[in-house]
Design a protein around this motif. Structure first.
Motif, mmCIF file in Angstrom:
data_model
loop_
_atom_site.group_PDB
_atom_site.id
_atom_site.type_symbol
_atom_site.label_atom_id
_atom_site.label_comp_id
_atom_site.label_asym_id
_atom_site.label_seq_id
_atom_site.Cartn_x
_atom_site.Cartn_y
_atom_site.Cartn_z
ATOM 1 N N ASP A 91 0.896 -0.839 -0.302
ATOM 2 C CA ASP A 91 0.387 -0.077 -0.055
ATOM 3 C C ASP A 91 1.003 1.071 0.186
ATOM 4 N N LEU A 92 1.946 1.589 0.428
ATOM 5 C CA LEU A 92 2.859 2.225 1.004
ATOM 6 C C LEU A 92 3.746 2.679 -0.760
ATOM 7 N N ARG A 93 3.562 1.466 -1.015
ATOM 8 C CA ARG A 93 4.292 2.072 -2.452
ATOM 9 C C ARG A 93 3.502 2.546 -3.213
ATOM 10 N N ARG A 94 2.159 1.598 -3.233
ATOM 11 C CA ARG A 94 1.480 2.640 -4.628
ATOM 12 C C ARG A 94 1.343 3.624 -4.057
ATOM 13 N N THR A 95 1.262 3.916 -2.870
ATOM 14 C CA THR A 95 0.971 5.164 -2.056
ATOM 15 C C THR A 95 2.082 6.474 -2.455
ATOM 16 N N MET A 96 3.498 6.216 -2.959
ATOM 17 C CA MET A 96 4.893 6.837 -2.639
ATOM 18 C C MET A 96 4.695 7.186 -4.435
ATOM 19 N N THR A 97 3.874 5.681 -4.639
ATOM 20 C CA THR A 97 4.063 6.626 -6.344
ATOM 21 C C THR A 97 3.536 7.087 -7.294
ATOM 22 N N GLU A 98 2.501 7.357 -6.815
ATOM 23 C CA GLU A 98 0.643 8.048 -7.185
ATOM 24 C C GLU A 98 1.017 9.646 -6.987
ATOM 25 N N ARG A 99 1.836 9.594 -5.441
ATOM 26 C CA ARG A 99 1.881 11.201 -4.988
ATOM 27 C C ARG A 99 3.397 10.976 -5.297
ATOM 28 N N ARG A 100 4.276 10.317 -6.099
ATOM 29 C CA ARG A 100 5.305 11.391 -6.304
ATOM 30 C C ARG A 100 6.100 11.835 -5.092
ATOM 31 N N PHE A 101 6.496 10.628 -3.759
ATOM 32 C CA PHE A 101 7.220 11.198 -3.133
ATOM 33 C C PHE A 101 8.496 10.108 -2.342
ATOM 34 N N ARG A 102 9.647 10.012 -2.081
ATOM 35 C CA ARG A 102 10.760 9.649 -1.812
ATOM 36 C C ARG A 102 11.079 8.952 -0.457
ATOM 37 N N HIS A 103 10.175 9.735 0.726
ATOM 38 C CA HIS A 103 10.263 9.164 2.036
ATOM 39 C C HIS A 103 9.080 9.084 2.685
ATOM 40 N N VAL A 104 9.343 8.462 3.406
ATOM 41 C CA VAL A 104 7.975 8.778 4.487
ATOM 42 C C VAL A 104 7.903 8.214 5.804
ATOM 43 N N PRO A 105 8.398 9.472 6.820
ATOM 44 C CA PRO A 105 8.392 9.099 7.860
ATOM 45 C C PRO A 105 7.424 7.937 9.217
ATOM 46 N N VAL A 106 7.929 6.909 9.821
ATOM 47 C CA VAL A 106 7.410 5.943 10.672
ATOM 48 C C VAL A 106 6.790 6.402 11.475
ATOM 49 N N VAL A 107 5.185 6.556 12.151
ATOM 50 C CA VAL A 107 5.078 7.447 12.937
ATOM 51 C C VAL A 107 4.398 5.902 14.331
ATOM 52 N N GLU A 108 4.867 6.331 15.442
ATOM 53 C CA GLU A 108 4.144 5.478 16.079
ATOM 54 C C GLU A 108 3.884 6.145 17.975
ATOM 55 N N ASP A 109 2.494 5.881 17.982
ATOM 56 C CA ASP A 109 2.143 6.924 19.173
ATOM 57 C C ASP A 109 2.434 7.976 19.323
ATOM 58 N N ALA A 110 2.346 9.200 18.461
ATOM 59 C CA ALA A 110 2.685 10.188 17.614
ATOM 60 C C ALA A 110 4.094 10.024 17.769
ATOM 61 N N ARG A 111 4.967 9.035 18.061
ATOM 62 C CA ARG A 111 6.167 10.182 17.714
ATOM 63 C C ARG A 111 7.379 9.021 16.480
ATOM 64 N N LEU A 112 8.052 9.777 16.263
ATOM 65 C CA LEU A 112 9.325 9.294 14.622
ATOM 66 C C LEU A 112 9.693 8.125 15.416
ATOM 67 N N VAL A 113 9.457 6.552 14.316
ATOM 68 C CA VAL A 113 10.161 5.776 15.046
ATOM 69 C C VAL A 113 10.697 5.955 13.713
ATOM 70 N N GLY A 114 10.982 5.751 12.725
ATOM 71 C CA GLY A 114 11.903 5.834 11.215
ATOM 72 C C GLY A 114 12.020 6.377 10.410
ATOM 73 N N ILE A 115 12.091 5.835 8.836
ATOM 74 C CA ILE A 115 11.231 6.320 8.155
ATOM 75 C C ILE A 115 11.766 5.711 6.917
ATOM 76 N N VAL A 116 11.014 5.811 5.835
ATOM 77 C CA VAL A 116 11.436 4.593 4.522
ATOM 78 C C VAL A 116 11.069 5.341 3.294
ATOM 79 N N SER A 117 12.339 4.903 2.847
ATOM 80 C CA SER A 117 12.471 5.207 1.273
ATOM 81 C C SER A 117 12.368 4.485 -0.065
#
Length: 144
Positions: A91-117
């Protein structure tokens, strides 16, 4: 596959910069970590924005070298799309491709826990295909 599996493989380190960080300092962070984007955060856990090499290049064209001494808050993307560790990678791959962005922060409990490119997402797809191929080859070789 879930986002948490990508983070488990690559780690959860995220390069962050404060909103007042200059573009020049941002470029040093990107070069030091060999990355294409940093999360803009006042405290390393909340997200104010995201800033990428593309943001810098586009604004450099508009403002020239004076941009280097301006704060990243002036060039960052403030509306940041994030995902959670339990989200589906496809699902994230599809969203990144359609919206044309390359980096997505990963958030859990309103805290930054990672980033996915997008590179992480593509690598996970290739790994899955390779695993499926190995299973099929094994299955065919065992067939009577």
């Amino acid at each position: 596959m879930r986002i948490r599996e990508i983070l488990r493989r690559k780690g959860d380190a995220v390069a962050t910069v404060r909103p007042e960080t200059t573009v020049r300092q941002l470029l040093a962070v990107l070069a030091e970590h060999n990355i294409g984007a940093a999360v803009v955060s006042p405290d390393g856990t909340s997200i104010t924005g995201i800033v990428s090499e593309r943001d810098v290049v586009r604004r450099l064209h508009e403002h020239g070298a004076d941009l280097l001494d301006r704060p990243v808050a002036e060039i960052m993307t403030a509306e940041v799309r994030s995902c959670g560790p339990g989200d589906d990678v496809e699902d994230l791959r599809r969203t990144m491709t359609e919206r044309r962005f390359r980096h997505v922060p990963v958030v859990e409990d309103a805290r930054l826990v990672g980033i996915v490119s997008i590179g992480d997402v593509v690598k996970s797809a290739i790994d899955e295909l390779e695993s499926e191929r190995e299973h099929l080859v094994d299955y065919i070789q065992r067939a009577p």
